[in-house]
Design a protein around this motif. Structure first.
Motif, PDB file in Angstrom:
ATOM      1  N   ARG A 124     -48.733  -0.281 -14.148  1.00 49.39           N
ATOM      2  CA  ARG A 124     -47.900  -0.563 -15.331  1.00 49.39           C
ATOM      3  C   ARG A 124     -48.739  -0.525 -16.601  1.00 49.39           C
ATOM      4  O   ARG A 124     -48.307   0.019 -17.623  1.00 49.39           O
ATOM      5  N   ALA A 125     -49.945  -1.102 -16.529  1.00 55.37           N
ATOM      6  CA  ALA A 125     -50.809  -1.123 -17.716  1.00 55.37           C
ATOM      7  C   ALA A 125     -51.176   0.290 -18.149  1.00 55.37           C
ATOM      8  O   ALA A 125     -51.099   0.633 -19.340  1.00 55.37           O
ATOM      9  N   HIS A 126     -51.576   1.124 -17.206  1.00 55.91           N
ATOM     10  CA  HIS A 126     -52.016   2.470 -17.566  1.00 55.91           C
ATOM     11  C   HIS A 126     -50.844   3.340 -18.043  1.00 55.91           C
ATOM     12  O   HIS A 126     -51.020   4.173 -18.942  1.00 55.91           O
ATOM     13  N   ARG A 127     -49.682   3.138 -17.472  1.00 57.77           N
ATOM     14  CA  ARG A 127     -48.515   3.888 -17.950  1.00 57.77           C
ATOM     15  C   ARG A 127     -48.102   3.420 -19.339  1.00 57.77           C
ATOM     16  O   ARG A 127     -47.679   4.218 -20.168  1.00 57.77           O
ATOM     17  N   GLU A 128     -48.226   2.132 -19.586  1.00 56.61           N
ATOM     18  CA  GLU A 128     -47.898   1.596 -20.909  1.00 56.61           C
ATOM     19  C   GLU A 128     -48.824   2.186 -21.968  1.00 56.61           C
ATOM     20  O   GLU A 128     -48.383   2.549 -23.071  1.00 56.61           O
ATOM     21  N   VAL A 129     -50.117   2.276 -21.623  1.00 58.68           N
ATOM     22  CA  VAL A 129     -51.103   2.828 -22.555  1.00 58.68           C
ATOM     23  C   VAL A 129     -50.974   4.344 -22.671  1.00 58.68           C
ATOM     24  O   VAL A 129     -51.296   4.931 -23.701  1.00 58.68           O
ATOM     25  N   GLY A 130     -50.507   4.988 -21.590  1.00 61.29           N
ATOM     26  CA  GLY A 130     -50.432   6.446 -21.566  1.00 61.29           C
ATOM     27  C   GLY A 130     -51.687   7.089 -21.034  1.00 61.29           C
ATOM     28  O   GLY A 130     -51.983   8.249 -21.350  1.00 61.29           O
TER      29      GLY A 130
END
Length: 248
Positions: A229-235
């Protein structure tokens, strides 16, 4: 303003938006005839950093080298040290560990020359990474601890958290899960306080790997999903792929 905010925006994302901002800033500076060579080189570095995290490594390396040559040409040693450190990080991500170690030592020497203690602390942490990968575990641990002291003293919480998390990696690989968990949790407490989702994702993932290795599959899955979730949020597509592999 965009260049100054790059580390914050890189940590929080989304990266495509940051790339648009950096591209727009470079265009405006070029059209307005900006004669601040250091600022332009730093903007080029900012673009390189975003491209790297979006998986465009070759473009990123070209821009980093371009910025370094520009800074050497104007004699800005402080900014030159930052550019050398940027190239070192890129070499590390590309798996060229001997190049990374050499460049981090070069950056460390420049940071000490100009008296930039925060960047010195970061370079110490990176040099510790290189020593650890070369098998010099105790020397690496000493450098991590030295780096933590410098970074805490001079108020660089993000880099302090990263050094703490990297020390957790060392303890994990040496077979001490309790010490690894403690370092990861200390790092995550700092990263969550400052809102660094990028590095939070990395160390949550590493915490998941500790739980996976020691048999707590549910905890591992929970941490990996948090990291995803964190990496997808950051892109951050590169780390998204890595976390998906661990989940698989």
């Amino acid at each position: 303003v965009t260049v100054a905010l790059e580390p914050l925006l890189l940590a929080r994302g989304p990266l495509p938006t940051l790339l648009d901002l950096v591209n727009a800033a470079l265009k405006v500076a070029s059209q307005s005839g900006c004669d601040d060579a250091t600022l332009m080189a730093n903007a080029t570095l900012a673009r390189a950093h975003v491209l790297s995290e979006m998986g465009r490594g070759d473009e990123s390396e070209t821009l980093r080298r371009q910025a370094l040559e520009e800074l050497k040409g104007i004699g800005d040693r402080r900014a030159e040290g930052r550019a050398v450190a940027s190239l070192a990080r890129h070499a590390w991500h590309q798996g060229r560990l001997s190049d990374a170690a050499r460049l981090h030592r070069e950056a460390l020497a420049i940071h000490r020359e100009v008296g930039d203690r925060c960047l010195e602390g970061r370079a110490l942490s990176h040099c510790a990474n290189a020593l650890y990968m070369q098998g010099a575990v105790e020397e690496a641990r000493e450098l991590y601890e030295e780096a933590l002291g410098v970074l805490h003293e001079h108020g660089d919480p993000q880099s302090e958290a990263i050094a703490c998390g990297n020390l957790g990696n060392l303890e994990h690989d040496l077979g001490d899960p309790a010490a690894a968990r403690e370092h990861y949790r200390d790092a995550l407490a700092i990263l969550r306080e400052i809102g660094d989702r990028y590095n939070e994702g990395n160390f949550v993932m590493n915490l998941g790997s500790v739980e996976l290795e020691y048999g707590d599959l549910e905890a591992a899955k929970r941490h990996y999903e948090d990291a995803l979730r964190a990496h997808r949020e950051v892109g951050n597509r590169r780390w998204e792929g890595i976390v998906l592999a661990f989940l698989g």
